[in-house]
Scaffold this motif. Structure first.
Motif, PDB file in Angstrom:
ATOM      1  N   GLU A  32      -7.781  -5.341  -0.699  1.00 14.99           N
ATOM      2  CA  GLU A  32      -8.894  -5.553   0.241  1.00 14.99           C
ATOM      3  C   GLU A  32     -10.164  -4.849  -0.233  1.00 14.99           C
ATOM      4  OE1 GLU A  32      -5.868  -4.509   1.010  1.00 14.99           O
ATOM      5  OE2 GLU A  32      -5.109  -6.397   1.879  1.00 14.99           O
ATOM      6  N   GLN A  33     -10.019  -3.633  -0.742  1.00 15.75           N
ATOM      7  CA  GLN A  33     -11.197  -2.911  -1.234  1.00 15.75           C
ATOM      8  C   GLN A  33     -11.781  -3.593  -2.462  1.00 15.75           C
ATOM      9  OE1 GLN A  33     -10.474   1.239  -1.992  1.00 15.75           O
ATOM     10  NE2 GLN A  33     -12.509   1.580  -2.874  1.00 15.75           N
ATOM     11  N   ALA A  34     -10.910  -4.073  -3.355  1.00 15.76           N
ATOM     12  CA  ALA A  34     -11.378  -4.785  -4.547  1.00 15.76           C
ATOM     13  C   ALA A  34     -12.141  -6.052  -4.147  1.00 15.76           C
ATOM     14  CB  ALA A  34     -10.204  -5.136  -5.443  1.00 15.76           C
ATOM     15  N   ILE A  48      -7.420   1.702  -5.547  1.00 18.57           N
ATOM     16  CA  ILE A  48      -8.244   0.595  -5.049  1.00 18.57           C
ATOM     17  C   ILE A  48      -7.299  -0.518  -4.582  1.00 18.57           C
ATOM     18  CG2 ILE A  48     -10.032  -1.099  -5.610  1.00 18.57           C
ATOM     19  CD1 ILE A  48     -11.001   0.802  -7.780  1.00 18.57           C
ATOM     20  N   SER A  49      -7.248  -0.737  -3.271  1.00 16.67           N
ATOM     21  CA  SER A  49      -6.371  -1.763  -2.704  1.00 16.67           C
ATOM     22  C   SER A  49      -6.953  -3.155  -2.951  1.00 16.67           C
ATOM     23  CB  SER A  49      -6.195  -1.535  -1.205  1.00 16.67           C
ATOM     24  OG  SER A  49      -7.440  -1.687  -0.536  1.00 16.67           O
ATOM     25  N   THR A 102      -7.852   7.463  -8.377  1.00 20.08           N
ATOM     26  CA  THR A 102      -8.509   6.687  -7.328  1.00 20.08           C
ATOM     27  C   THR A 102      -7.746   5.383  -7.124  1.00 20.08           C
ATOM     28  OG1 THR A 102     -10.667   7.587  -7.957  1.00 20.08           O
ATOM     29  CG2 THR A 102     -10.667   5.617  -6.558  1.00 20.08           C
ATOM     30  N   ASN A 122      -6.873 -14.053  -1.623  1.00 19.42           N
ATOM     31  CA  ASN A 122      -7.487 -12.907  -2.294  1.00 19.42           C
ATOM     32  C   ASN A 122      -7.037 -12.915  -3.756  1.00 19.42           C
ATOM     33  OD1 ASN A 122      -8.437 -10.479  -3.223  1.00 19.42           O
ATOM     34  ND2 ASN A 122      -7.592  -9.243  -1.557  1.00 19.42           N
ATOM     35  N   ASP A 160       0.816  -1.213   0.000  1.00 16.20           N
ATOM     36  CA  ASP A 160       0.000   0.000   0.000  1.00 16.20           C
ATOM     37  C   ASP A 160       0.852   1.267   0.000  1.00 16.20           C
ATOM     38  OD1 ASP A 160      -2.366  -1.325  -0.196  1.00 16.20           O
ATOM     39  OD2 ASP A 160      -2.939  -1.104   1.905  1.00 16.20           O
ATOM     40  N   LYS A 189     -13.696  -6.589  -1.308  1.00  5.63           N
ATOM     41  CA  LYS A 189     -14.958  -6.170  -0.681  1.00  5.63           C
ATOM     42  C   LYS A 189     -15.999  -5.793  -1.728  1.00  5.63           C
ATOM     43  CE  LYS A 189     -16.870  -2.802   2.577  1.00  5.63           C
ATOM     44  NZ  LYS A 189     -16.552  -1.639   3.454  1.00  5.63           N
ATOM     45  N   GLU A 190     -15.593  -5.026  -2.740  1.00  2.00           N
ATOM     46  CA  GLU A 190     -16.525  -4.608  -3.782  1.00  2.00           C
ATOM     47  C   GLU A 190     -17.052  -5.801  -4.573  1.00  2.00           C
ATOM     48  OE1 GLU A 190     -14.444  -1.765  -6.125  1.00  2.00           O
ATOM     49  OE2 GLU A 190     -14.559  -0.156  -4.614  1.00  2.00           O
TER      50      GLU A 190
END
Length: 292
Positions: free
Chosen positions: A88-90, A85-86, A83, A109, A63, A92-93
């Motif tokens: 973890e965020q990817a 997008i980590s 923008t 992941n 990160d 989650k989405e």
């Protein structure tokens, strides 16, 4: 004699009202075209700047490294927004979109971090994206660059066609507007041609004769422009109340340029047409006034 003068004043007043309304209607049409051209240009920029270029990052990038890359990208002149997008965020989405967590049955992941870029409007085209993509891929931390090539080409082609059509309409309407206002002013001058000739007979100079007619034309032009701007402003307000989001493309610059164009055109065109019409009747001899 008094009644005749009153009738003459009433007739001239009605001619002035007719000229003012006619000019205002033409200016409204002209203002709509100018407004459409400027709005289409802003819409073009808005659409282009919202097309996304995605940078896929390597699996081992951390990160802090990704955020440092974002800071480096912000310095480039063609970048509008970034923008990050980590992983973890990817995850989650995608879990929210799919309704299930892929990492539960994969044991890991499967997604990588990415950076979404929005380019400035002037760079959102195929030619610019070729060298921009090559420059971005030169960074070892970047594994792939993706962007909607077909959509971008389609948007650019369609917007160019729309802008061309609007510009042609603006040119044609300008010519038509000049013709209509010129004819309307001439009709008003035609009704007063004997007054002009009488003033010549008593020795009035051409400048003295022109002055009241030009002053009247300026007043009519200003009033017509104010009426046209008021109608256009009311139309924009109605559009805003229906869809507040239109202020994204209908900026204060668009409204100021449209209003200013209508104001200047209304003033100059009525003044020029009145000048031409008065000079025409000033050059005429008495016998010619009955042949028109």
């Amino acid at each position: 004699m008094g009644k005749k003068q009153r009738r003459t004043r009433v007739r001239h007043g009605l001619q002035g009202v007719t000229l003012c309304i006619s000019t205002a209607l033409v200016l409204i049409l002209l203002g709509m075209i100018v407004f459409s051209v400027l709005t289409a240009r802003n819409l073009s920029s808005y659409v282009k700047e919202n097309l996304t270029v995605t940078m896929m990052l390597g699996e081992d990038i951390t990160d802090p490294e990704a955020k440092q890359l974002c800071n480096d990208l912000k310095k480039r002149q063609y970048i509008s927004r970034i923008t990050y997008i980590s992983k973890e965020q990817a995850l989650k989405e995608q879990t929210e979109a799919m309704g299930t967590d892929p990492s539960e049955f994969l044991g890991m992941n499967p997604f990588v971090a990415s950076i979404e870029l929005q380019l400035k409007a002037q760079y959102a085209n195929s030619d610019s994206l070729k060298w921009i993509s090559a420059a971005l891929k030169g960074d070892k931390r970047v594994t792939d660059i993706t962007y909607p090539q077909d959509l971008m080409d389609s948007v650019n082609n369609n917007l160019n066609k729309i802008n061309l059509v609007l510009l042609v309409l603006a040119a044609l309407l300008t010519c038509v507007s000049f013709s209509l206002i010129n004819n309307t002013v001439k009709l008003g001058m035609y009704a007063r041609r004997f007054t002009i000739h009488t003033m010549k007979l008593v020795g009035a100079s051409w400048g003295f004769i022109r002055r009241p007619f030009l002053g009247n034309a300026i007043g009519i032009g200003l009033l017509a422009a104010v009426l046209a701007d008021a109608v256009l402003a009311a139309g924009v307000y109605a559009l805003y109340t229906y869809e507040p989001g239109v202020l994204t493309v209908i900026t204060w610059q668009v409204m100021a340029i449209t209003g200013g164009t209508v104001f200047v055109f209304g003033l100059l065109i009525t003044l020029f047409c009145a000048w031409v019409a008065v000079n025409k009747f000033l050059r005429m001899k008495a016998g010619d006034l009955y042949k028109i």
